[in-house]
Scaffold this active site. Structure first.
Site, PDB file in Angstrom:
ATOM      1  N   HIS A  23     -11.271  -1.993   4.150  1.00 59.63           N
ATOM      2  CA  HIS A  23     -10.415  -3.168   4.391  1.00 59.63           C
ATOM      3  C   HIS A  23      -9.439  -3.488   3.272  1.00 59.63           C
ATOM      4  CE1 HIS A  23     -12.345  -4.743   8.092  1.00 59.63           C
ATOM      5  NE2 HIS A  23     -13.406  -4.120   7.612  1.00 59.63           N
ATOM      6  N   ARG A  79      -6.189 -16.811   2.291  1.00 60.10           N
ATOM      7  CA  ARG A  79      -6.774 -16.932   0.963  1.00 60.10           C
ATOM      8  C   ARG A  79      -5.674 -16.879  -0.096  1.00 60.10           C
ATOM      9  NH1 ARG A  79     -12.526 -16.998   0.588  1.00 60.10           N
ATOM     10  NH2 ARG A  79     -12.202 -16.967  -1.647  1.00 60.10           N
ATOM     11  N   LYS A 121      -0.759 -11.788  -2.173  1.00 58.17           N
ATOM     12  CA  LYS A 121      -0.239 -12.417  -0.954  1.00 58.17           C
ATOM     13  C   LYS A 121       1.020 -13.244  -1.235  1.00 58.17           C
ATOM     14  CE  LYS A 121      -4.868 -12.715   1.143  1.00 58.17           C
ATOM     15  NZ  LYS A 121      -4.816 -11.993   2.434  1.00 58.17           N
ATOM     16  N   THR A 130      -4.372 -10.692   9.836  1.00 56.89           N
ATOM     17  CA  THR A 130      -4.661 -10.990  11.233  1.00 56.89           C
ATOM     18  C   THR A 130      -4.071 -12.340  11.633  1.00 56.89           C
ATOM     19  OG1 THR A 130      -6.874 -11.604  10.437  1.00 56.89           O
ATOM     20  CG2 THR A 130      -6.691  -9.563  11.678  1.00 56.89           C
ATOM     21  N   LYS A 142      -1.968 -14.046  15.184  1.00 55.21           N
ATOM     22  CA  LYS A 142      -2.204 -15.345  15.849  1.00 55.21           C
ATOM     23  C   LYS A 142      -0.914 -16.145  15.940  1.00 55.21           C
ATOM     24  CE  LYS A 142      -6.603 -15.206  13.553  1.00 55.21           C
ATOM     25  NZ  LYS A 142      -7.325 -15.580  12.311  1.00 55.21           N
TER      26      LYS A 142
HETATM   27  C1  26V Z   1     -11.640  -7.941  -2.236  1.00 58.14           C
HETATM   28  C2  26V Z   1     -11.481  -7.745  -3.569  1.00 58.14           C
HETATM   29  C3  26V Z   1     -12.666  -7.750  -4.409  1.00 58.14           C
HETATM   30  C4  26V Z   1     -12.467  -7.141  -5.750  1.00 58.14           C
HETATM   31  C5  26V Z   1     -11.110  -7.247  -6.351  1.00 58.14           C
HETATM   32  C6  26V Z   1      -9.951  -7.228  -5.471  1.00 58.14           C
HETATM   33  C7  26V Z   1     -10.207  -7.544  -4.068  1.00 58.14           C
HETATM   34  C8  26V Z   1      -9.139  -7.628  -3.230  1.00 58.14           C
HETATM   35  C9  26V Z   1      -9.314  -7.843  -1.909  1.00 58.14           C
HETATM   36  C10 26V Z   1     -10.569  -7.987  -1.414  1.00 58.14           C
HETATM   37  C11 26V Z   1     -10.666  -8.210   0.031  1.00 58.14           C
HETATM   38  C12 26V Z   1     -11.885  -7.656   0.651  1.00 58.14           C
HETATM   39  C13 26V Z   1     -11.666  -7.089   1.922  1.00 58.14           C
HETATM   40  C14 26V Z   1     -10.886  -7.954   2.860  1.00 58.14           C
HETATM   41  O1  26V Z   1     -11.194  -9.095   3.112  1.00 58.14           O
HETATM   42  N1  26V Z   1      -9.879  -7.370   3.435  1.00 58.14           N
HETATM   43  C15 26V Z   1      -9.077  -7.975   4.462  1.00 58.14           C
HETATM   44  O2  26V Z   1      -9.541  -7.484   5.692  1.00 58.14           O
HETATM   45  C16 26V Z   1      -8.807  -7.991   6.793  1.00 58.14           C
HETATM   46  C17 26V Z   1      -9.462  -7.468   8.037  1.00 58.14           C
HETATM   47  O3  26V Z   1      -9.361  -6.098   8.103  1.00 58.14           O
HETATM   48  C18 26V Z   1      -7.363  -7.574   6.691  1.00 58.14           C
HETATM   49  O4  26V Z   1      -6.642  -8.144   7.761  1.00 58.14           O
HETATM   50  C19 26V Z   1      -6.766  -8.047   5.371  1.00 58.14           C
HETATM   51  O5  26V Z   1      -5.456  -7.558   5.225  1.00 58.14           O
HETATM   52  C20 26V Z   1      -7.632  -7.580   4.221  1.00 58.14           C
HETATM   53  O6  26V Z   1      -7.194  -8.139   2.989  1.00 58.14           O
END
Ligand code: 26V
Length: 801
Positions: A352, A540, A545, A647, A651
């Site tokens: 993701h 978030r 972003k 996502t 919407k």
């Molecule tokens: C987690 C972390 C943790 C460590 C440091 C940097 C970092 C950056 C981003 C994240 C996000 C974790 C995964 C996540 O929530 N991804 C989101 O997943 C959505 C569903 O697939 C997608 O629409 C979003 O673009 C994506 O950011």
């Protein structure tokens, strides 16, 4: 009970009876919470038989089942969805009208189920709905957190986090505890191999901690099809036979901590022991149950992949291949090779984020302490992987880069990829980037494992539930078929030049804006006009972003108006909603700055209400249902390449906002669907961003010094214009200038300002704007999660309906 035959009168009787019997109260005296609980009980009775029947049928027919393992599920409120999907939403509303009960108040008594941070958790919840709706046998597997994502309050402009005790006094009315399905989980201790009675090596656990995993099932009701699947959430308990090991309250609390809170962080990866325990706890519990129920069918374990798929949602459940191996080999006596073959065919993984810092890596020492036997198994998997590649004559560096255990760390994504048969990204661009960059080495090794599954949304929640006026307008224009088949929205295209239809759609947007304006006034005291453009960025708070790019533009408008109060512009309301991870200092500074900027602007009479800024606290699914249908502009302005999909962009599109976007994530596919004329695109492309990385030629201070408008805007952070934000202002200034603007805000500033000017000029022509809006709705059908899940089911899991 078949619900087709349910009448309003019968419902009213059922409702009153339940209220009297269970709450000992009559309707006029009951609180919304009591009415909500009662309603939930009534509809539970309505669907229980179907739920039982579904479970019976699945085991009888021996169909293949997919299990979606996710550490987050973010469904929001369930009441309206459940009623809609059961086909009795209108009936219940009519019944309540007869009883003189305010349906809205009852609905609002339900606490959001917020067991997720953002997009990842919301997507998992969407998939649960779509699995039930499409009819594929798919179950969720996660954790029953006592506290969901924190509640956000804004105090003096700062984010304050409060616990989300979502059980409240009502509890979770939908869940059912399944005592007959408990399993035990072993953690810590020592493990050594001893020869057992059959002359085989088998592990002996010494001093392990044994915990009980107790499942709670939450029904996932399909849309008008009688299908009900399970979302299984695990809670932890101390087994009675081990109670003596926990003599103090603190001992017991340490166990309860495992399911106490959802980690509120999607911005900074932390290798905390408790998190590892959470991940293993739900993964092991889920896999143990899966094997047990498979074996009841009397089929050979080495073929389990024929009846079971296990999906790993991001790396959090990525211990699954190793735990599955442990169970198959240690507990059920399979040979390693047979176990490995079925494991790889069972497992699949979704990534993701391309941010490689987000891929989990566990300290090997910590891992070994918590999961000694799983650790040994991972070493064995890794050794065999390395030996296999060496035998194929692969490049030694490639082997080193792709192996699981190295430099004292366990790379969970590597385990998920090696231990499974499928790896997918969540939008076209994202999958391409995984192949060419983040996971390139694995793409070289296993090109056949890689595939794309563009995300989707539950259209029913965002149209029929969140946007009832819009839904009625669509009904009037093309009939009601679209409620079952979202692709019917295409028929709207035929009305793109129909003035009466366009006026009607404009009017329903105004109604949604009025509802939001009322909420804004009530919660922030700020008065906003529905004649203004509602320009929305809700997601978030994260540097990539670029909420801050939005802020730069707002400051520019502020100076424009200060210089020339008569500036000809359509009034704008900038609406923000965003939670920052509690430890993400920079993100919290941006929140503070937005709030102080809002104060400055909203209280400056010289701006003549042409500009308003609103930060709505505690953005969550329910608030999104209010905000999304009211948006004119959808801000999707991440640095190209950074947003895996997004996502909320889908919407907004589906409810008629115009997307203002960079070519990132699913924005690209939105553009492909609605056409270049119906979206506003700006900014660096992914190739241009990567070019800067390759050439190291980006110098933000140069951009700043050569652009007087931009310089004035950036200087606003540090020259005292925005009160009460000195330290935040200089932190932001430093990020942009001293630290070379990691996310290219300054590089994109001019293009963004021009794009915003284009929005202004488009909005002036109500007809043009309404046409664009309609075209967005008409072409949004691609983004239904029903189709996304169908692709998972058919292309990854190989399921049948
Ligand atoms: C987690 C972390 C943790 C460590 C440091 C940097 C970092 C950056 C981003 C994240 C996000 C974790 C995964 C996540 O929530 N991804 C989101 O997943 C959505 C569903 O697939 C997608 O629409 C979003 O673009 C994506 O950011």
């Amino acid at each position: 009970m078949t619900l087709e035959n349910l009448t309003k009168e019968q419902f009213i009787r059922d409702f009153k009876d339940t209220l009297h019997e269970e709450q000992l109260i009559k309707v006029p005296a009951a609180t919304p919470a009591e009415l909500f609980t009662t309603l939930a009980k009534v509809i539970r009775k309505y669907y229980t038989d179907s739920w039982l029947e579904r479970n019976r049928k699945l085991s009888e027919e021996q169909q293949k089942i997919a299990y979606y393992f996710s550490i987050e599920f973010l469904p929001g409120r369930m009441l309206e969805t459940n009623l809609l999907n059961l086909g009795i939403l209108d009936l219940v509303k009519a019944g309540f009208a007869d009883l003189d009960v305010d349906f809205e108040a009852v609905k609002n008594a339900e606490h959001d189920m917020a067991l997720g941070n953002g997009g990842l958790g919301r997507l998992a919840a969407a998939f649960m709905d779509s699995l039930a709706t499409t009819g594929y046998p798919g179950f969720g597997n996660g954790l029953r957190y006592k506290y969901g994502l924190f509640k956000q309050r804004i105090v003096d402009g700062y984010q304050v986090e409060l616990p989300d005790s979502w059980f409240g006094s009502i509890g979770n009315v939908w869940e059912v505890r399944k005592d007959h399905d408990v399993v035990d989980i072993k953690l810590f201790g020592d493990v050594y191999l001893a020869i057992d009675e059959n002359g085989k090596f088998s592990p002996v656990y010494k001093d392990a901690q044994v915990l009980r995993a107790v499942p709670y099932d939450v029904p996932q009701i399909g849309f008008e099809n009688g299908n009900i699947n399970n979302l299984r959430l695990w809670d932890v308990e101390i087994p009675e036979e081990y109670e003596l090991n926990y003599p103090t309250l603190a001992d017991r609390r340490a166990v309860q901590d495992i399911t106490a809170i959802l980690y509120p962080d999607d911005s900074n990866y932390e290798g905390k022991q408790l998190r590892l325990v959470q991940e293993y706890f739900m993964t092991s519990a889920g896999l143990q149950t899966i094997i047990k129920s498979y074996l009841k069918q009397g089929l050979p374990l080495e073929n389990i992949h024929e009846k079971v798929s296990v999906h790993i949602n991001d790396t959090h459940p990525a211990v699954a291949p190793a735990e599955f191996m442990r169970l198959l080999v240690d507990e059920y006596g399979l040979e390693w090779d047979a176990a490995w073959s079925t494991t790889v065919q069972t497992m699949s993984y979704t990534n993701h984020t391309i941010l490689s810092e987000a891929l989990e890596k566990w300290d090997a020492g910590l891992f070994k302490k918590v999961l000694p036997r799983v650790y040994q198994i991972i070493l064995e998997i890794d050794n065999r992987f390395v030996a296999g590649l060496a035998q194929e004559g692969r490049d030694a560096d490639l082997i080193e880069r792709t192996r699981i255990v190295k430099n004292g760390q366990i790379h969970m994504a590597n385990l998920a990829i090696i231990g499974g048969h499928s790896v997918n990204g969540v939008a076209k661009l994202h999958t391409e980037l995984l192949k060419e960059d983040t996971l390139h080495d694995f793409y070289v090794l296993y090109p056949e494992k890689f595939n794309n599954k563009t995300n989707g949304i539950v259209q029913r929640r965002w149209t029929q539930i969140a946007a009832p006026e819009l839904s009625a307008a669509i009904d009037e224009t093309i009939g009601k078929e679209w409620r079952k088949d979202i692709h019917q929205l295409k028929k709207l295209e035929a009305f793109a030049d129909d003035d009466a239809v366009l006026a009607n759609f404009y009017q329903v947007k105004q109604e949604a804006k009025a509802r939001l304006a009322k909420y804004i006034l009530e919660t922030t005291g700020v008065e906003v006009s529905t004649d203004a453009i509602f320009d929305v960025q809700v997601k978030r708070l994260h540097a990539y972003k670029r909420q801050l790019l939005n802020v730069l533009h707002i400051i520019k408008l502020y100076w424009d108006l200060k210089d020339n109060p008569d500036k000809d512009m359509v009034p704008r309301v900038f609406i923000f909603g965003a939670k920052a991870a509690p430890g993400y200092h920079f993100a919290k500074s941006v929140i503070k700055l937005i709030n102080e900027l809002a104060n400055l602007i909203n209280n400056d009479a010289s701006l003549q209400s042409k500009l308003k800024v609103v930060f709505l606290e505690n953005y969550n699914v329910s608030l999104a249902e209010l905000i999304v249908p009211a948006a004119n502009v959808s801000e999707q302005i991440s640095t190209a390449s950074k947003e895996a999909s997004g996502t909320s962009n889908m919407k907004f599109m589906m409810t008629g906002a115009i997307t203002l976007a960079t070519l990132d994530g699913a924005n690209i596919e939105i553009k492909d669907e609605c056409g270049d004329d119906n979206i506003v695109i700006f900014g660096l492309t992914k190739d241009e961003v990567y070019d800067h990385y390759a050439k190291h030629d980006y110098y933000s201070r140069g951009v700043y010094e050569n652009n007087p408008v931009l310089k004035r805007v950036v200087d606003t952070f540090i020259n005292g214009t925005i009160p009460n934000s000195q330290s935040e202002g200089s932190e932001i200034y430093d990020a942009l200038i001293t630290q070379n603007d990691e996310y290219f805000l300054l590089a994109d500033f001019d293009a963004y300002v021009s794009a915003q000017e284009r929005i202004d000029s488009l909005y002036r022509d109500q007809r043009t704007w309404s046409r664009m809006s309609l075209m967005n709705i008409a072409t949004s059908g691609k983004f239904t999660s029903d189709d996304t899940i169908t692709e998972y089911a058919e292309e990854i899991w190989n399921l049948k309906k």
